[in-house]
Motif scaffolding. Structure first.
Motif, short mmCIF file in Angstrom:
data_model
loop_
_atom_site.label_atom_id
_atom_site.label_comp_id
_atom_site.label_asym_id
_atom_site.label_seq_id
_atom_site.Cartn_x
_atom_site.Cartn_y
_atom_site.Cartn_z
N TYR A 69 40.30 35.73 42.99
CA TYR A 69 41.16 34.36 42.47
C TYR A 69 40.11 33.37 42.01
CZ TYR A 69 44.89 36.55 45.61
OH TYR A 69 46.15 37.19 46.08
N PHE A 70 40.67 33.06 40.89
CA PHE A 70 39.84 32.01 40.34
C PHE A 70 40.32 30.63 40.80
CE2 PHE A 70 38.73 35.39 37.63
CZ PHE A 70 37.15 35.22 37.29
N ASN A 71 39.40 29.93 41.47
CA ASN A 71 39.77 28.38 41.86
C ASN A 71 39.17 27.27 41.10
OD1 ASN A 71 41.12 26.73 43.80
ND2 ASN A 71 39.32 26.56 44.92
N ASN A 72 38.76 27.79 39.98
CA ASN A 72 38.15 26.61 39.11
C ASN A 72 39.29 26.00 38.24
OD1 ASN A 72 38.13 29.23 37.85
ND2 ASN A 72 36.88 28.58 36.19
N CYS A 73 40.39 25.44 38.87
CA CYS A 73 41.56 25.14 38.32
C CYS A 73 41.81 23.99 37.34
CB CYS A 73 42.46 24.88 39.45
SG CYS A 73 42.81 26.41 40.38
N TYR A 74 40.74 23.19 37.12
CA TYR A 74 40.69 22.02 36.54
C TYR A 74 41.09 22.41 35.13
CZ TYR A 74 39.21 17.51 34.23
OH TYR A 74 39.15 16.37 33.61
N ASP A 75 41.79 21.79 34.39
CA ASP A 75 42.19 21.99 32.83
C ASP A 75 42.66 23.38 32.58
OD1 ASP A 75 42.94 20.68 30.46
OD2 ASP A 75 40.88 20.98 29.75
N GLY A 76 42.92 24.10 33.42
CA GLY A 76 43.38 25.59 32.95
C GLY A 76 42.25 26.58 33.07
N LYS A 77 40.89 25.95 33.35
CA LYS A 77 40.21 27.03 33.08
C LYS A 77 40.06 28.20 34.17
CE LYS A 77 36.28 23.46 32.02
NZ LYS A 77 37.27 22.31 31.81
N ALA A 78 40.74 28.23 35.36
CA ALA A 78 40.89 29.19 36.29
C ALA A 78 41.79 30.55 35.42
CB ALA A 78 41.59 28.79 37.38
N ALA A 79 42.74 29.91 34.84
CA ALA A 79 43.53 30.89 34.14
C ALA A 79 42.76 31.72 32.79
CB ALA A 79 44.93 29.98 33.64
N SER A 80 42.09 30.71 32.32
CA SER A 80 41.31 31.13 31.16
C SER A 80 40.33 32.25 31.56
CB SER A 80 40.68 30.31 30.36
OG SER A 80 39.59 30.70 29.40
N ASN A 81 39.61 32.01 32.63
CA ASN A 81 38.49 32.81 33.08
C ASN A 81 39.28 34.27 33.66
OD1 ASN A 81 36.26 30.48 34.31
ND2 ASN A 81 36.06 31.65 32.47
N ALA A 82 40.25 33.85 34.55
CA ALA A 82 41.10 35.03 35.04
C ALA A 82 41.78 36.15 33.94
CB ALA A 82 42.18 34.80 35.90
N LEU A 83 42.07 35.74 32.90
CA LEU A 83 42.56 36.28 31.92
C LEU A 83 41.58 37.52 31.15
CD1 LEU A 83 45.03 34.12 30.12
CD2 LEU A 83 45.60 36.20 31.49
N ASP A 84 40.13 36.49 31.14
CA ASP A 84 39.26 37.26 30.50
C ASP A 84 38.76 38.39 31.45
OD1 ASP A 84 36.91 37.93 29.14
OD2 ASP A 84 35.86 35.85 29.24
N PHE A 85 38.59 37.98 32.69
CA PHE A 85 38.24 39.03 33.66
C PHE A 85 38.95 40.15 33.93
CE2 PHE A 85 36.98 39.97 38.16
CZ PHE A 85 35.32 40.02 37.87
N ILE A 86 40.31 40.03 33.66
CA ILE A 86 41.03 41.20 33.72
C ILE A 86 40.95 42.18 32.54
CG2 ILE A 86 43.48 41.90 33.00
CD1 ILE A 86 44.78 39.38 34.79
N LYS A 87 40.52 41.48 31.22
CA LYS A 87 40.20 42.44 30.15
C LYS A 87 38.88 42.90 30.40
CE LYS A 87 42.71 39.41 26.90
NZ LYS A 87 42.38 38.54 25.56
N ARG A 88 38.12 42.43 31.11
CA ARG A 88 36.55 43.01 31.36
C ARG A 88 36.72 43.96 32.29
NH1 ARG A 88 32.02 40.02 30.06
NH2 ARG A 88 32.37 38.26 28.86
N LEU A 89 37.59 44.09 33.05
CA LEU A 89 37.91 45.12 34.05
C LEU A 89 38.89 46.28 33.62
CD1 LEU A 89 38.12 42.91 37.46
CD2 LEU A 89 36.51 44.69 36.81
N ASN A 90 39.25 46.06 32.10
CA ASN A 90 40.25 46.90 31.60
C ASN A 90 41.20 47.18 32.58
OD1 ASN A 90 38.71 47.61 29.53
ND2 ASN A 90 37.44 48.80 30.89
N LEU A 91 41.93 46.19 32.96
CA LEU A 91 43.21 46.25 33.93
C LEU A 91 44.41 45.92 32.99
CD1 LEU A 91 42.04 44.27 36.98
CD2 LEU A 91 42.10 46.64 36.67
N ASP A 92 45.60 46.30 33.38
CA ASP A 92 46.81 46.24 32.69
C ASP A 92 47.14 44.52 32.84
OD1 ASP A 92 47.28 48.85 32.06
OD2 ASP A 92 48.36 49.34 33.83
#
Length: 265
Positions: free
Chosen positions: A241-264
């Motif tokens: 879980y990404f908790n760097n929630c300020y200004d949507g940064k958590a969502a941005s990093n989480a989406l990137d991380f999903i791609k890095r792990l080659n997850l659906d």
């Protein structure tokens, strides 16, 4: 068979909360109603932390409505109230209300577990260790995952005791500051749990908002990708879980991380 199960560890990436006004634009479409945010979120992530329960125990109907919006396979990690972790003398008076609140998630099978995030002031002591056991007993049979903030808990003996008691250890990423926990990953159950708070050292002791104002770099995300890859054959499930929630940064990093792990997703 057990080996095959562990090798196919389910990695789930999400964010710590989802209903933030400053995510409109960076993540959510403009003009999205607050009541539609979860509908949009579940299209991009398979799990979410519910942190609002820390501040106030909601009516079960609130949790039921969340469950209705969650597709098959989606689950929730719910933070226990502050009476469990910060104002500990009042825990007993809120146990029943909290367990009733999360019942819709339990009954639906969408409760991944419960998060107990203790404050920096919660230092290791015999009394503190006794309170941890009381928390586990209070929420049983739900799975409890514990996050420490003070480095007095950074000990192999703590990890071994949690493993014996079946308590989940929350590995954290936070600034390199004196007294904080390091970035070690410890496995105490068949589920690994990682929370990435950001590394904003200058803002960590300033305010809650600025504390989590941090965007992870590609190299920092790669560090964690390698850590996750190293443990994915040792557990049945991994939550990140990404908790760097300020200004949507958590969502941005989480989406990137999903791609890095080659997850659906």
């Amino acid at each position: 068979m057990q080996s095959d199960l562990i090798q196919s560890a389910d990695i789930r990436v999400g964010t710590s909360g989802y209903s933030f006004a400053d995510w409109i634009g960076p993540f959510y479409p403009y003009h999205i109603p607050k009541g539609k945010m979860l509908d949009y979120y579940v299209q991009h992530f398979p799990t979410v932390e519910i942190n609002s329960t820390y501040y106030r125990i909601p009516h079960p109907a609130v949790m039921y409505n969340m469950v209705k919006k969650a597709p098959p396979g989606f689950d929730f990690m719910v933070k226990v109230p502050q009476s469990f972790t910060h104002h500990r003398n009042s825990m007993a008076s809120e146990i029943d209300a909290f367990k009733e609140s999360i019942r819709p998630m339990v009954d639906s099978g969408k409760l991944a577990g419960l998060l107990a995030q203790f404050p920096y002031s919660f230092k290791r002591s015999p009394e503190a260790e006794s309170h941890l056991l009381a928390c586990c007993e209070a929420v049983a049979p739900a799975k409890l995952f514990v996050e420490y903030r003070h480095s007095s808990w950074s000990s192999i003996s703590v990890v071994e005791k949690m493993r014996r008691e079946g308590v989940g250890y929350v590995s954290v990423d936070e600034p390199d500051l004196p007294g904080l926990m390091d970035r070690s990953v410890h496995l105490t159950t068949d589920t690994a749990y990682v929370r990435l708070h950001g590394r904003n050292a200058d803002g960590w002791w300033v305010s809650g908002e600025q504390r989590y104002n941090y965007l992870y770099s590609e190299s920092e995300l790669e560090e964690w990708r390698q850590r996750i890859e190293a443990i994915r054959n040792k557990v049945a499930r991994v939550y990140v879980y990404f908790n760097n929630c300020y200004d949507g940064k958590a969502a941005s990093n989480a989406l990137d991380f999903i791609k890095r792990l080659n997850l659906d997703r």
